[in-house]
Design a protein around this motif. Structure first.
Motif, short mmCIF file in Angstrom:
data_model
loop_
_atom_site.label_atom_id
_atom_site.label_comp_id
_atom_site.label_asym_id
_atom_site.label_seq_id
_atom_site.Cartn_x
_atom_site.Cartn_y
_atom_site.Cartn_z
N MET A 173 11.74 45.55 -14.76
CA MET A 173 11.34 44.26 -14.20
C MET A 173 9.87 43.97 -14.51
N ALA A 174 9.52 42.71 -14.49
CA ALA A 174 8.12 42.32 -14.64
C ALA A 174 7.34 42.78 -13.41
N ARG A 175 6.07 43.10 -13.62
CA ARG A 175 5.25 43.60 -12.52
C ARG A 175 4.09 42.64 -12.23
N VAL A 176 3.83 42.44 -10.95
CA VAL A 176 2.73 41.58 -10.55
C VAL A 176 1.97 42.27 -9.42
N ALA A 177 0.63 42.20 -9.49
CA ALA A 177 -0.22 42.79 -8.45
C ALA A 177 -1.04 41.70 -7.79
N ILE A 178 -1.26 41.85 -6.50
CA ILE A 178 -2.08 40.92 -5.74
C ILE A 178 -3.21 41.72 -5.09
N VAL A 179 -4.45 41.24 -5.26
CA VAL A 179 -5.62 41.86 -4.63
C VAL A 179 -6.19 40.86 -3.64
N VAL A 180 -6.35 41.28 -2.39
CA VAL A 180 -6.96 40.45 -1.36
C VAL A 180 -8.41 40.90 -1.21
N SER A 181 -9.36 39.98 -1.42
CA SER A 181 -10.79 40.32 -1.40
C SER A 181 -11.47 39.81 -0.13
N GLY A 182 -12.68 40.32 0.10
CA GLY A 182 -13.48 39.85 1.22
C GLY A 182 -13.09 40.40 2.57
N LEU A 183 -12.33 41.48 2.59
CA LEU A 183 -11.94 42.09 3.86
C LEU A 183 -13.08 42.92 4.44
N GLY A 184 -13.00 43.18 5.74
CA GLY A 184 -13.95 44.06 6.40
C GLY A 184 -15.06 43.38 7.14
N ILE A 185 -15.37 42.14 6.81
CA ILE A 185 -16.46 41.44 7.49
C ILE A 185 -16.00 40.91 8.84
N ASN A 186 -14.84 40.29 8.85
CA ASN A 186 -14.24 39.83 10.10
C ASN A 186 -13.18 40.84 10.51
N GLU A 187 -13.46 41.59 11.57
CA GLU A 187 -12.57 42.69 11.94
C GLU A 187 -11.17 42.21 12.29
N GLN A 188 -11.07 41.24 13.20
CA GLN A 188 -9.74 40.81 13.63
C GLN A 188 -8.98 40.16 12.49
N GLY A 189 -9.66 39.32 11.70
CA GLY A 189 -9.00 38.72 10.55
C GLY A 189 -8.52 39.75 9.56
N SER A 190 -9.31 40.80 9.36
CA SER A 190 -8.91 41.87 8.44
C SER A 190 -7.70 42.63 8.97
N LEU A 191 -7.71 42.93 10.26
CA LEU A 191 -6.59 43.67 10.84
C LEU A 191 -5.30 42.83 10.80
N ASP A 192 -5.43 41.53 11.03
CA ASP A 192 -4.26 40.65 10.95
C ASP A 192 -3.69 40.63 9.53
N ALA A 193 -4.58 40.56 8.54
CA ALA A 193 -4.13 40.56 7.14
C ALA A 193 -3.44 41.87 6.80
N ILE A 194 -4.00 42.98 7.26
CA ILE A 194 -3.41 44.29 6.99
C ILE A 194 -2.00 44.37 7.57
N ASP A 195 -1.81 43.83 8.76
CA ASP A 195 -0.50 43.88 9.41
C ASP A 195 0.52 42.98 8.70
N GLN A 196 0.08 41.84 8.19
CA GLN A 196 1.01 40.88 7.61
C GLN A 196 1.41 41.22 6.17
N LEU A 197 0.45 41.65 5.39
CA LEU A 197 0.68 41.79 3.94
C LEU A 197 1.60 42.96 3.61
N PRO A 198 2.40 42.83 2.56
CA PRO A 198 3.23 43.95 2.10
C PRO A 198 2.36 45.14 1.72
N ASP A 199 2.91 46.34 1.86
CA ASP A 199 2.14 47.56 1.60
C ASP A 199 1.63 47.64 0.16
N ASP A 200 2.35 47.02 -0.79
CA ASP A 200 1.96 47.13 -2.19
C ASP A 200 0.83 46.18 -2.57
#
Length: 367
Positions: free
Chosen positions: A147-174
Motif C-alpha cells: 500500500m501507499a504510505r503517508v506520514a503526518i507530523v504535528v508541530s508546535g507541541l509542548g508550549i500549551n500543555e492542555q492543548g498538547s495533551l488533548d492532541a496526544i489523546d486524539q491523534l492516531p499512534d502512528d
C-alpha cells in the motif's frame, strides 16, 4: 677553729657519714633497661614470640549479590523497550559472543546508554554498541502490504500543555509529534506522547531571511556566527528533553541555505545518530545533500497541511497529500497543533486504509 674551716668537706675527720649518689644510680638502671629492650628488638626476629595468638578467617561480602555478579559477568541482560519498559533476563550468550547491557529509560523514555551528560543536561549520542537514537526511538511501521504510505507530523507541541495533551489523546499512534524546546511542562507532555506510543521529534529554531522581525525563538542558530557558538546553542536545545528520533527545523530558510553554517550542525546531528526532517519550507535548503554526506536518515515534507487553517482548506490539503502518496508511493505532511487541524487529521485517518493508503510514522519514510 681555723683548721676546721680550712678543711675540705669530703675530708672531715669527725666521722660524718658519706651520701650515696641516688640520682646517678637510678639513671644508670633506666639506661640498662632501655638498652635491654633495644637489643631484644634488634636481635630477636619476633618481638611478640611466645605470646598466644590465633588466626581468624575474614568473610568477604563484596560479591555476595548473585544477580549483580551475573550482570557483571555478562550472564544476564537488562533491556528496555521505549514503550513498555520491561526488564528481562536472558540466558548466557554463546561462547565468543557478548550481551549488551542497557538501563531503564528516564521520564522521557530516553535510555542512559544513548545519552551524554553536558553542562546543559543530557543529549543524545550513539551507544557503545553502535545503536542510534533514531533506531531506538523510532516507532515501528505497520505492515503495508504494497500500500501507499503517508506520514503526518504535528508541530508546535509542548508550549500549551492542555492543548498538547488533548492532541496526544486524539491523534492516531502512528502520527509523529514534534515538540518545541520551550515548553515549561515538557516533562509531562513528552512523557505522555512516548507513553501513548507516539514517535517524537525535536524542533530546532533556525534563522529565516527576515530575522529578527520573524524570530523562531530563543537560542536560534544564526548565520555568520562561529560554529562553536551555534553548536553550544544546539546542545542547549537538544537537552530540553529526550527520547526523540530526530529533529525538524523551525523556519531556517537563510540558515539551511548556508553550507558554512549548516554543515557543522548536520555533522554533529549525524555523529549523534539522529535523523533530520526538512519541513519543506525552502527550496534552497541544503539538508538533503548534507544528510547524505553524513549518512544520516533524512526526509522532506511534501506539504504544509494547514497553511490555510480552515476546515475546507485542511481537508483539501489532506486529499492532495493522499493523491501524492498514491502516485509516488509515499508522502509526508506537516500540520500545526491547532485543535481544528488535529481534529481534521484524526477524522481523515479513520478510513485511510480503505482508500489504499496506510498511515506510518515519519521515520518509516526517512530510512
Amino acid at each position: 677553729m681555723a683548721d676546721d674551716l680550712s678543711t675540705p668537706l669530703t675530708g672531715r675527720r669527725d666521722g660524718a657519714r658519706r651520701h650515696l649518689p641516688v640520682a646517678r644510680v637510678l639513671f644508670g638502671l633506666l639506661a640498662l633497661i632501655g638498652l635491654g629492650f633495644g637489643l631484644r628488638i634488634a636481635l630477636v626476629e619476633d618481638p611478640n614470640g611466645g605470646r598466644p595468638s590465633q588466626e581468624v578467617a575474614i568473610t568477604n561480602t563484596r560479591n555476595s549479590n548473585a544477580l549483580a555478579n551475573a550482570v557483571s559477568d555478562g550472564k544476564v541482560t537488562i533491556t528496555a523497550d521505549p514503550q513498555q519498559y520491561p526488564i528481562a533476563a536472558e540466558p548466557p550468550p554463546p561462547p565468543g559472543g557478548s550481551t549488551a547491557i542497557a538501563s531503564l529509560p528516564d521520564m522521557f523514555g530516553a535510555l542512559p546508554d544513548l545519552s551524554e551528560e553536558t553542562a546543559d543536561g543530557a543529549i543524545p549520542r550513539i551507544s557503545a554498541t553502535g545503536q542510534t537514537p533514531f533506531a531506538a526511538y523510532s516507532r515501528p511501521a505497520p505492515p503495508v502490504a504494497g500500500m501507499a504510505r503517508v506520514a503526518i507530523v504535528v508541530s508546535g507541541l509542548g508550549i500549551n500543555e492542555q492543548g498538547s495533551l488533548d492532541a496526544i489523546d486524539q491523534l492516531p499512534d502512528d502520527v509523529t509529534l514534534a515538540f518545541a524546546p520551550y515548553g515549561k511542562t515538557l516533562a509531562n507532555t513528552v512523557a505522555a506522547a512516548r507513553a501513548g506510543g507516539h514517535e517524537v521529534l525535536l524542533e530546532i529554531p533556525l534563522e529565516p531571511f527576515d530575522f529578527p522581525q520573524n524570530d523562531p525563538g530563543p537560542q536560534t542558530l544564526l548565520t555568520g556566527e562561529a560554529p562553536r557558538a551555534n553548536l553550544e546553542k544546539l546542545f542547549w536545545l537538544m537537552a530540553r528533553f529526550g527520547g526523540y528520533a530526530g529533529v525538524v527545523n523551525n523556519m531556517g530558510a537563510r540558515f539551511t541555505a548556508s553550507a558554512a553554517d549548516f554543515a557543522p550542525v548536520m555533522e554533529e546531528l549525524g555523529a549523534r545518530g539522529l535523523g533530520y526532517l526538512d519541513d519543506g519550507s525552502s527550496n534552497r535548503s541544503l539538508a538533503a545533500q548534507l544528510a547524505a554526506g553524513n549518512k544520516m536518515p533524512f526526509g522532506r515534507v511534501d506539504m504544509m497541511i494547514d497553511a490555510n487553517p480552515s476546515p475546507q482548506a485542511i481537508q483539501s490539503a489532506l486529499a492532495s497529500l493522499e493523491r501524492t502518496a498514491l502516485e509516488s508511493g509515499q508522502a509526508i505532511g506537516i500540520i500545526s497543533a491547532l485543535p481544528i487541524s488535529v481534529s481534521a487529521v484524526t477524522e481523515w485517518s479513520r478510513e485511510l486504509e480503505s482508500r489504499g493508503v496506510v498511515l506510518v510514522p515519519a521515520s518509516a519514510l526517512m530510512q
